[in-house]
Design a protein around this motif. Structure first.
Motif, PDB file in Angstrom:
ATOM      1  N   THR A  92       3.291   4.170 -52.573  1.00 38.69           N
ATOM      2  CA  THR A  92       2.989   4.037 -53.877  1.00 38.69           C
ATOM      3  C   THR A  92       1.614   4.354 -54.356  1.00 38.69           C
ATOM      4  OG1 THR A  92       2.292   1.495 -53.147  1.00 38.69           O
ATOM      5  CG2 THR A  92       4.558   1.927 -53.966  1.00 38.69           C
ATOM      6  N   ASP A  93       0.686   4.365 -53.316  1.00 39.99           N
ATOM      7  CA  ASP A  93      -0.766   5.017 -53.595  1.00 39.99           C
ATOM      8  C   ASP A  93      -0.798   6.296 -53.454  1.00 39.99           C
ATOM      9  OD1 ASP A  93      -1.589   2.283 -53.891  1.00 39.99           O
ATOM     10  OD2 ASP A  93      -1.965   2.061 -51.749  1.00 39.99           O
ATOM     11  N   ASN A  94       0.565   7.190 -53.573  1.00 37.18           N
ATOM     12  CA  ASN A  94       0.346   8.792 -53.286  1.00 37.18           C
ATOM     13  C   ASN A  94      -0.045   9.136 -51.959  1.00 37.18           C
ATOM     14  OD1 ASN A  94       1.575  11.099 -54.622  1.00 37.18           O
ATOM     15  ND2 ASN A  94      -0.536  11.466 -55.240  1.00 37.18           N
ATOM     16  N   GLU A  95      -0.005   8.426 -51.011  1.00 36.14           N
ATOM     17  CA  GLU A  95      -0.137   8.735 -49.822  1.00 36.14           C
ATOM     18  C   GLU A  95       1.063   9.592 -49.065  1.00 36.14           C
ATOM     19  OE1 GLU A  95      -3.065   4.985 -48.656  1.00 36.14           O
ATOM     20  OE2 GLU A  95      -0.856   4.864 -48.228  1.00 36.14           O
ATOM     21  N   LYS A  96       0.727  10.501 -48.459  1.00 33.46           N
ATOM     22  CA  LYS A  96       1.793  11.325 -47.918  1.00 33.46           C
ATOM     23  C   LYS A  96       1.709  10.924 -46.292  1.00 33.46           C
ATOM     24  CE  LYS A  96       3.277  16.043 -46.423  1.00 33.46           C
ATOM     25  NZ  LYS A  96       2.901  17.460 -46.649  1.00 33.46           N
ATOM     26  N   ILE A  97       3.048  10.224 -45.805  1.00 28.47           N
ATOM     27  CA  ILE A  97       3.272   9.720 -44.736  1.00 28.47           C
ATOM     28  C   ILE A  97       4.376  10.662 -43.710  1.00 28.47           C
ATOM     29  CG2 ILE A  97       3.811   7.460 -43.448  1.00 28.47           C
ATOM     30  CD1 ILE A  97       3.368   6.121 -46.009  1.00 28.47           C
ATOM     31  N   VAL A  98       3.936  10.994 -42.885  1.00 30.64           N
ATOM     32  CA  VAL A  98       4.715  12.088 -41.959  1.00 30.64           C
ATOM     33  C   VAL A  98       5.148  10.992 -40.871  1.00 30.64           C
ATOM     34  CG1 VAL A  98       4.915  14.190 -40.751  1.00 30.64           C
ATOM     35  CG2 VAL A  98       3.733  14.016 -42.876  1.00 30.64           C
ATOM     36  N   ILE A  99       6.348  10.929 -40.595  1.00 24.76           N
ATOM     37  CA  ILE A  99       6.892  10.097 -39.342  1.00 24.76           C
ATOM     38  C   ILE A  99       7.607  10.882 -38.479  1.00 24.76           C
ATOM     39  CG2 ILE A  99       8.124   7.993 -38.520  1.00 24.76           C
ATOM     40  CD1 ILE A  99       7.514   6.704 -41.528  1.00 24.76           C
ATOM     41  N   PRO A 100       7.485  10.980 -37.121  1.00 22.79           N
ATOM     42  CA  PRO A 100       8.297  11.762 -36.286  1.00 22.79           C
ATOM     43  C   PRO A 100       9.664  11.363 -36.294  1.00 22.79           C
ATOM     44  CG  PRO A 100       6.332  11.473 -35.296  1.00 22.79           C
ATOM     45  CD  PRO A 100       6.141  10.666 -36.581  1.00 22.79           C
ATOM     46  N   ASN A 101      10.566  12.063 -36.334  1.00 16.40           N
ATOM     47  CA  ASN A 101      12.181  11.703 -36.420  1.00 16.40           C
ATOM     48  C   ASN A 101      12.577  10.896 -35.132  1.00 16.40           C
ATOM     49  OD1 ASN A 101      12.470  12.666 -38.841  1.00 16.40           O
ATOM     50  ND2 ASN A 101      13.400  14.558 -38.157  1.00 16.40           N
ATOM     51  N   ALA A 102      11.804  11.053 -33.990  1.00 17.28           N
ATOM     52  CA  ALA A 102      12.155  10.257 -32.812  1.00 17.28           C
ATOM     53  C   ALA A 102      11.680   8.723 -33.046  1.00 17.28           C
ATOM     54  CB  ALA A 102      11.319  10.697 -31.780  1.00 17.28           C
ATOM     55  N   SER A 103      10.463   8.392 -33.955  1.00 19.70           N
ATOM     56  CA  SER A 103      10.293   7.192 -34.403  1.00 19.70           C
ATOM     57  C   SER A 103      11.415   6.346 -35.236  1.00 19.70           C
ATOM     58  CB  SER A 103       8.752   7.181 -34.856  1.00 19.70           C
ATOM     59  OG  SER A 103       7.687   7.487 -33.901  1.00 19.70           O
ATOM     60  N   VAL A 104      11.593   7.243 -36.309  1.00 16.33           N
ATOM     61  CA  VAL A 104      12.493   6.942 -37.071  1.00 16.33           C
ATOM     62  C   VAL A 104      13.834   6.259 -36.445  1.00 16.33           C
ATOM     63  CG1 VAL A 104      14.017   7.583 -39.098  1.00 16.33           C
ATOM     64  CG2 VAL A 104      11.664   8.648 -38.847  1.00 16.33           C
ATOM     65  N   THR A 105      14.312   7.019 -35.611  1.00 18.26           N
ATOM     66  CA  THR A 105      15.609   6.790 -34.844  1.00 18.26           C
ATOM     67  C   THR A 105      15.382   5.636 -33.827  1.00 18.26           C
ATOM     68  OG1 THR A 105      15.566   8.602 -33.380  1.00 18.26           O
ATOM     69  CG2 THR A 105      16.613   8.925 -35.443  1.00 18.26           C
ATOM     70  N   ASN A 106      14.013   5.411 -33.516  1.00 16.42           N
ATOM     71  CA  ASN A 106      13.954   4.205 -32.521  1.00 16.42           C
ATOM     72  C   ASN A 106      13.693   2.914 -33.123  1.00 16.42           C
ATOM     73  OD1 ASN A 106      14.475   5.897 -30.209  1.00 16.42           O
ATOM     74  ND2 ASN A 106      12.132   6.500 -30.239  1.00 16.42           N
ATOM     75  N   GLY A 107      13.899   2.601 -34.352  1.00 21.98           N
ATOM     76  CA  GLY A 107      13.775   1.101 -34.939  1.00 21.98           C
ATOM     77  C   GLY A 107      14.519   0.990 -36.113  1.00 21.98           C
ATOM     78  N   PRO A 108      14.376  -0.149 -36.592  1.00 21.34           N
ATOM     79  CA  PRO A 108      14.995  -0.225 -37.961  1.00 21.34           C
ATOM     80  C   PRO A 108      14.420   0.410 -39.174  1.00 21.34           C
ATOM     81  CG  PRO A 108      13.724  -2.344 -37.328  1.00 21.34           C
ATOM     82  CD  PRO A 108      13.549  -1.344 -36.231  1.00 21.34           C
ATOM     83  N   ILE A 109      15.447   0.702 -40.165  1.00 17.98           N
ATOM     84  CA  ILE A 109      15.196   1.506 -41.325  1.00 17.98           C
ATOM     85  C   ILE A 109      15.623   0.531 -42.355  1.00 17.98           C
ATOM     86  CG2 ILE A 109      15.547   3.480 -42.567  1.00 17.98           C
ATOM     87  CD1 ILE A 109      16.395   4.808 -40.115  1.00 17.98           C
ATOM     88  N   VAL A 110      14.612   0.151 -43.106  1.00 23.44           N
ATOM     89  CA  VAL A 110      15.118  -0.670 -44.431  1.00 23.44           C
ATOM     90  C   VAL A 110      15.281   0.203 -45.553  1.00 23.44           C
ATOM     91  CG1 VAL A 110      14.639  -2.370 -45.950  1.00 23.44           C
ATOM     92  CG2 VAL A 110      14.000  -2.679 -43.571  1.00 23.44           C
ATOM     93  N   ASN A 111      16.322   0.422 -46.091  1.00 17.27           N
ATOM     94  CA  ASN A 111      16.626   1.192 -47.253  1.00 17.27           C
ATOM     95  C   ASN A 111      16.826   0.461 -48.638  1.00 17.27           C
ATOM     96  OD1 ASN A 111      17.525   3.016 -49.406  1.00 17.27           O
ATOM     97  ND2 ASN A 111      18.785   4.252 -47.870  1.00 17.27           N
ATOM     98  N   TYR A 112      15.806   0.304 -49.526  1.00 21.99           N
ATOM     99  CA  TYR A 112      15.677  -0.679 -50.586  1.00 21.99           C
ATOM    100  C   TYR A 112      16.661   0.102 -51.814  1.00 21.99           C
ATOM    101  CZ  TYR A 112      11.553  -2.640 -48.321  1.00 21.99           C
ATOM    102  OH  TYR A 112      10.799  -3.159 -47.326  1.00 21.99           O
ATOM    103  N   SER A 113      16.892   1.245 -51.612  1.00 24.80           N
ATOM    104  CA  SER A 113      17.519   1.934 -52.759  1.00 24.80           C
ATOM    105  C   SER A 113      19.177   2.089 -52.654  1.00 24.80           C
ATOM    106  CB  SER A 113      17.223   3.493 -52.836  1.00 24.80           C
ATOM    107  OG  SER A 113      15.639   3.498 -53.239  1.00 24.80           O
ATOM    108  N   ASP A 114      19.430   1.808 -51.313  1.00 20.69           N
ATOM    109  CA  ASP A 114      20.802   2.163 -51.098  1.00 20.69           C
ATOM    110  C   ASP A 114      21.729   1.274 -51.727  1.00 20.69           C
ATOM    111  OD1 ASP A 114      22.909   3.263 -49.189  1.00 20.69           O
ATOM    112  OD2 ASP A 114      23.107   1.218 -48.698  1.00 20.69           O
ATOM    113  N   ARG A 115      21.545  -0.023 -52.223  1.00 26.67           N
ATOM    114  CA  ARG A 115      22.371  -0.852 -52.718  1.00 26.67           C
ATOM    115  C   ARG A 115      22.260  -0.798 -54.454  1.00 26.67           C
ATOM    116  NH1 ARG A 115      26.138  -2.499 -49.312  1.00 26.67           N
ATOM    117  NH2 ARG A 115      25.021  -3.794 -47.391  1.00 26.67           N
ATOM    118  N   GLY A 116      21.285  -0.020 -54.660  1.00 26.05           N
ATOM    119  CA  GLY A 116      21.234   0.104 -56.395  1.00 26.05           C
ATOM    120  C   GLY A 116      20.165  -0.850 -57.028  1.00 26.05           C
ATOM    121  N   LEU A 117      20.117  -1.885 -56.698  1.00 24.69           N
ATOM    122  CA  LEU A 117      19.128  -3.035 -57.146  1.00 24.69           C
ATOM    123  C   LEU A 117      18.608  -3.743 -56.217  1.00 24.69           C
ATOM    124  CD1 LEU A 117      21.313  -4.009 -60.313  1.00 24.69           C
ATOM    125  CD2 LEU A 117      19.360  -2.269 -60.464  1.00 24.69           C
ATOM    126  N   LEU A 118      17.262  -4.203 -56.477  1.00 25.18           N
ATOM    127  CA  LEU A 118      16.854  -5.227 -55.656  1.00 25.18           C
ATOM    128  C   LEU A 118      16.444  -6.550 -56.556  1.00 25.18           C
ATOM    129  CD1 LEU A 118      13.937  -3.348 -53.814  1.00 25.18           C
ATOM    130  CD2 LEU A 118      16.135  -3.833 -52.835  1.00 25.18           C
TER     131      LEU A 118
END
Length: 163
Positions: free
Chosen positions: A36-62
């Motif tokens: 939200t502060d316009n920072e670019k965050i590059v995450i290795p895919n190995a790290s992405v698949t090794n932990g939980p992923i929270v998808n806030y958009s998937d259900r449409g609304l929060l």
């Protein structure tokens, strides 16, 4: 694997570990988020698949919540709830379905804690919650309902702590 399982897609707001942002790119080796502060965050895919992923958009609304402590007793409860419902219904960025709701979440002598919940799109969270808070202040003011002042609120919170 990320592309095959489709846990998220471009434009989704997600959290991976301590990083939250909108998915800008899903590459072969890295996933790129923009915070939200316009920072670019590059995450290795190995790290992405090794932990939980929270998808806030998937259900449409929060669902977000704004809790206020107002001066009053039972006779002020109805008008306070009505003011908060009006705020939720007119607030920009808030979904009308499901409708905003208000709950009495706590009470003490001379004060009522009311929580307004409303639904919004994940990528619009900051603006929607800002609009909701402003609408709450405006509607309570129009209704003549007073918020507890900051000193009273701090004392109110401290009184709940066990001895």
């Amino acid at each position: 694997m990320l592309i095959f399982f489709k846990h998220f897609q471009l434009g989704d707001k997600i959290a991976i570990g301590d990083h939250t942002g909108v998915v800008e790119d899903i590459g072969l080796f890295n996933t790129t988020l923009v915070s939200t502060d316009n920072e670019k965050i590059v995450i290795p895919n190995a790290s992405v698949t090794n932990g939980p992923i929270v998808n806030y958009s998937d259900r449409g609304l929060l669902r977000g919540a704004v809790t206020v402590t107002v001066e009053g007793r039972l006779r002020e409860l109805g008008p306070a709830i009505e003011a908060l419902v009006r705020a939720g219904k007119r607030s920009g960025g808030v979904a009308q379905e499901p409708a905003p709701t208000v709950f009495l979440t706590d009470m003490e002598d001379g004060s009522l804690d009311l929580t307004l919940t409303a639904w919004y799109r994940a990528v619009e969270e900051d603006g929607s919650m800002h609009n909701l808070r402003v609408a709450v202040l405006e509607e309570l003011d129009v209704a003549g309902i007073k918020l507890m002042n900051r000193t009273q609120l701090i004392l109110h919170q401290r009184s709940k702590m066990p001895s």
